[in-house]
Design a protein around this motif. Structure first.
Motif, mmCIF file in Angstrom:
data_model
loop_
_atom_site.group_PDB
_atom_site.id
_atom_site.type_symbol
_atom_site.label_atom_id
_atom_site.label_comp_id
_atom_site.label_asym_id
_atom_site.label_seq_id
_atom_site.Cartn_x
_atom_site.Cartn_y
_atom_site.Cartn_z
ATOM 1 N N HIS A 275 0.832 -1.198 0.000
ATOM 2 C CA HIS A 275 0.000 0.000 0.000
ATOM 3 C C HIS A 275 0.866 1.247 0.000
ATOM 4 O O HIS A 275 1.697 1.442 0.881
ATOM 5 N N ASN A 276 0.697 2.089 -0.993
ATOM 6 C CA ASN A 276 1.257 3.440 -0.962
ATOM 7 C C ASN A 276 0.299 4.397 -1.664
ATOM 8 O O ASN A 276 0.706 5.372 -2.260
ATOM 9 N N GLY B 18 -3.208 0.748 5.073
ATOM 10 C CA GLY B 18 -1.790 0.450 4.952
ATOM 11 C C GLY B 18 -1.598 -1.008 4.588
ATOM 12 O O GLY B 18 -2.551 -1.758 4.365
ATOM 13 N N THR B 19 -0.343 -1.422 4.547
ATOM 14 C CA THR B 19 0.001 -2.803 4.253
ATOM 15 C C THR B 19 -0.562 -3.719 5.338
ATOM 16 O O THR B 19 -0.610 -3.336 6.507
#
Length: 83
Positions: A9-10, A39-40
């Motif tokens: 995730h970005n 997020g990740t």
């Protein structure tokens, strides 16, 4: 329940998806923003309140893209779909 498990995730915005079958692409979920993906290694769960047979089909439709990368897998109660 259907959902998305995020592995990378970005993104600065989250995508929006619909879930159903080929003949009824929004029958299980319609334009749901994956807002729980922050997020990740996060999961967005979508409860399904409608019943009925799946007839061997499950269709995930991307309604709006994320700004940035969001990599993961969609799932449906233990079934994993990978593209």
């Amino acid at each position: 329940e259907v959902g998305f498990i995020c592995y990378e995730h970005n993104a600065t915005t989250n995508p929006s998806i619909s879930v159903g079958t080929n003949l009824a692409p929004t029958s299980l979920a319609s334009s749901v923003a994956l807002s729980q993906i922050t997020g990740t290694e996060t999961i967005h769960r979508i409860p399904i309140t409608t019943g009925g047979p799946m007839l061997g089909e499950l269709r995930f439709t991307l309604n709006a893209k994320a700004a940035g990368n969001l990599i993961g897998r969609f799932y449906w109660r233990g079934f994993f779909v990978q593209f």
